[in-house]
Structure formats: C-alpha cells, structure tokens
Design a protein around this motif. Structure first.
Motif, mmCIF file in Angstrom:
data_model
loop_
_atom_site.group_PDB
_atom_site.id
_atom_site.type_symbol
_atom_site.label_atom_id
_atom_site.label_comp_id
_atom_site.label_asym_id
_atom_site.label_seq_id
_atom_site.Cartn_x
_atom_site.Cartn_y
_atom_site.Cartn_z
ATOM 1 N N HIS A 55 2.635 7.869 61.098
ATOM 2 C CA HIS A 55 1.704 7.983 60.310
ATOM 3 C C HIS A 55 1.740 6.902 59.248
ATOM 4 O O HIS A 55 1.377 7.360 58.013
ATOM 5 C CB HIS A 55 1.262 9.314 59.794
ATOM 6 C CG HIS A 55 1.090 10.385 60.821
ATOM 7 N ND1 HIS A 55 -0.053 10.239 61.770
ATOM 8 C CD2 HIS A 55 1.862 11.560 61.119
ATOM 9 C CE1 HIS A 55 -0.131 11.329 62.502
ATOM 10 N NE2 HIS A 55 0.885 11.888 62.399
ATOM 11 N N ASP A 56 2.136 5.913 59.655
ATOM 12 C CA ASP A 56 2.252 4.712 58.503
ATOM 13 C C ASP A 56 3.360 5.191 57.174
ATOM 14 O O ASP A 56 2.743 4.666 56.050
ATOM 15 C CB ASP A 56 0.975 4.426 57.806
ATOM 16 C CG ASP A 56 0.117 3.728 58.968
ATOM 17 O OD1 ASP A 56 0.506 2.850 59.784
ATOM 18 O OD2 ASP A 56 -1.138 3.743 59.102
ATOM 19 N N ASP A 57 4.339 6.055 57.411
ATOM 20 C CA ASP A 57 4.894 6.420 56.388
ATOM 21 C C ASP A 57 6.221 5.220 55.983
ATOM 22 O O ASP A 57 6.943 5.338 54.872
ATOM 23 C CB ASP A 57 5.968 7.830 56.916
ATOM 24 C CG ASP A 57 6.701 7.681 57.621
ATOM 25 O OD1 ASP A 57 7.116 6.506 58.217
ATOM 26 O OD2 ASP A 57 7.256 8.817 57.950
ATOM 27 N N GLY A 58 6.189 4.138 56.968
ATOM 28 C CA GLY A 58 7.261 2.911 56.593
ATOM 29 C C GLY A 58 8.730 3.154 56.715
ATOM 30 O O GLY A 58 9.573 2.738 56.527
ATOM 31 N N ARG A 59 8.930 4.397 57.507
ATOM 32 C CA ARG A 59 10.216 4.761 57.607
ATOM 33 C C ARG A 59 10.658 4.667 59.219
ATOM 34 O O ARG A 59 9.789 4.679 60.324
ATOM 35 C CB ARG A 59 10.335 6.488 57.515
ATOM 36 C CG ARG A 59 10.208 6.924 56.102
ATOM 37 C CD ARG A 59 10.261 8.240 56.046
ATOM 38 N NE ARG A 59 10.429 8.927 54.684
ATOM 39 C CZ ARG A 59 9.735 10.107 54.380
ATOM 40 N NH1 ARG A 59 9.451 10.882 55.155
ATOM 41 N NH2 ARG A 59 10.037 10.265 53.320
ATOM 42 N N LEU A 60 12.067 4.310 59.402
ATOM 43 C CA LEU A 60 12.458 4.110 60.585
ATOM 44 C C LEU A 60 13.611 5.183 60.568
ATOM 45 O O LEU A 60 14.394 5.279 59.838
ATOM 46 C CB LEU A 60 13.168 2.818 60.700
ATOM 47 C CG LEU A 60 13.995 2.598 62.180
ATOM 48 C CD1 LEU A 60 12.934 2.942 63.560
ATOM 49 C CD2 LEU A 60 14.503 0.986 62.376
ATOM 50 N N ALA A 61 13.407 6.303 61.239
ATOM 51 C CA ALA A 61 13.900 7.589 61.142
ATOM 52 C C ALA A 61 14.059 8.703 62.430
ATOM 53 O O ALA A 61 13.687 8.144 63.394
ATOM 54 C CB ALA A 61 13.295 8.449 59.950
ATOM 55 N N ILE A 62 14.903 9.497 62.196
ATOM 56 C CA ILE A 62 15.021 10.569 63.310
ATOM 57 C C ILE A 62 14.884 11.819 62.387
ATOM 58 O O ILE A 62 15.023 11.957 61.267
ATOM 59 C CB ILE A 62 16.294 10.733 63.965
ATOM 60 C CG1 ILE A 62 17.548 11.167 63.203
ATOM 61 C CG2 ILE A 62 16.401 9.631 64.772
ATOM 62 C CD1 ILE A 62 18.739 11.747 63.925
ATOM 63 N N TRP A 63 14.207 12.789 62.955
ATOM 64 C CA TRP A 63 13.984 14.239 62.438
ATOM 65 C C TRP A 63 14.906 15.080 63.562
ATOM 66 O O TRP A 63 14.780 14.897 64.681
ATOM 67 C CB TRP A 63 12.666 14.650 62.430
ATOM 68 C CG TRP A 63 11.703 13.968 61.849
ATOM 69 C CD1 TRP A 63 11.858 12.801 60.723
ATOM 70 C CD2 TRP A 63 10.065 14.261 61.779
ATOM 71 N NE1 TRP A 63 10.573 12.655 60.489
ATOM 72 C CE2 TRP A 63 9.546 13.453 61.043
ATOM 73 C CE3 TRP A 63 9.391 14.953 62.829
ATOM 74 C CZ2 TRP A 63 8.294 13.017 60.729
ATOM 75 C CZ3 TRP A 63 7.959 14.776 62.796
ATOM 76 C CH2 TRP A 63 7.389 14.046 61.748
#
Length: 129
Positions: A55-63
């Motif tokens: 959602h365009d949060d700018g993150r490269l991540a895992i939950w």
C-alpha cells in the motif's frame, strides 16, 4: 506513491533470503496471499508474509508471527528496524525491515515465528535437525 529507498534487485534478493529462511523449516510451503508471497505451516497457518511496498508504505519487509512479548520489546528497543504491522499487529506479529537484517538474523526471526505457531511434534523435529 512513496519514493522507494531500494531497487527491484534489492527486492528480489530480499525475497530469495526470505525463501531460504522459511523453506528450510519443516512442513513450510509458499503460496500467494494478500497480493504477495506468504509462508505457511502445513499449508494452513501463516508464519510470515513478504511485503514489497505494501500500500505504498515504502517498506521492504516481512510480517511474521512472534513469541509473546517479543513484538513490544523489539519495536521499543529498535524502532528503525522493527514495526507494528497493520492487520496482524494486534495478534502480536512483528514487522521486520529486510534491508537492515542479515541472513543469520532473518533465519533466527523466522525460526521464532515457526516456533510461535508450530505444534509440539514439529518443534521436536526442528530441534532434532
């Protein structure tokens, strides 16, 4: 749309690292869920989701699932590296910025996620490996 601080190459490399961390665990498989790769125990219980600019949060991540109390501790002590993920944060899940996480740490985080949801017989199998 947010400006990304990482490249497509970074995202592909991060997904490869997440796959390595998750698929080495017993009875874990990958399938798409909520628009991205997710990793499931016995095809049912999700242990981790890969997010690339969700959602365009700018993150490269895992939950990922986390043992009780870990979410609050990690976010409090290292808020630049860990975050409260939307939708699953209320369940104690942890958001992890992948650009600030090496393979060894990622393996440990994903193993903790596995331990948070796996039944005892699989924990024994993991401990024997």
């Amino acid at each position: 749309m947010s400006q990304l601080s990482y490249s497509r190459t970074d995202a592909e490399a991060a997904l490869d690292r997440v796959r390595r961390a998750c698929l080495r665990l017993p009875e874990i498989s990958e399938r798409p869920s909520h628009g991205g790769p997710a990793f499931f125990l016995n095809g049912k219980k999700c242990i981790a989701m890969f997010l690339d600019n969700h959602h365009d949060d700018g993150r490269l991540a895992i939950w990922c699932a986390a043992p009780e109390g870990v979410q609050a501790e990690m976010i409090e002590t290292e808020p630049d590296r860990f975050f409260y993920p939307p939708y699953v944060g209320h369940r104690g899940w942890l958001g992890v910025h992948l650009l600030d996480c090496d393979q060894q740490e990622l393996d440990a985080i994903v193993t903790d996620a596995f331990r948070a949801v796996a039944p005892k017989k699989l924990l024994l199998l993991l401990d024997q490996a």
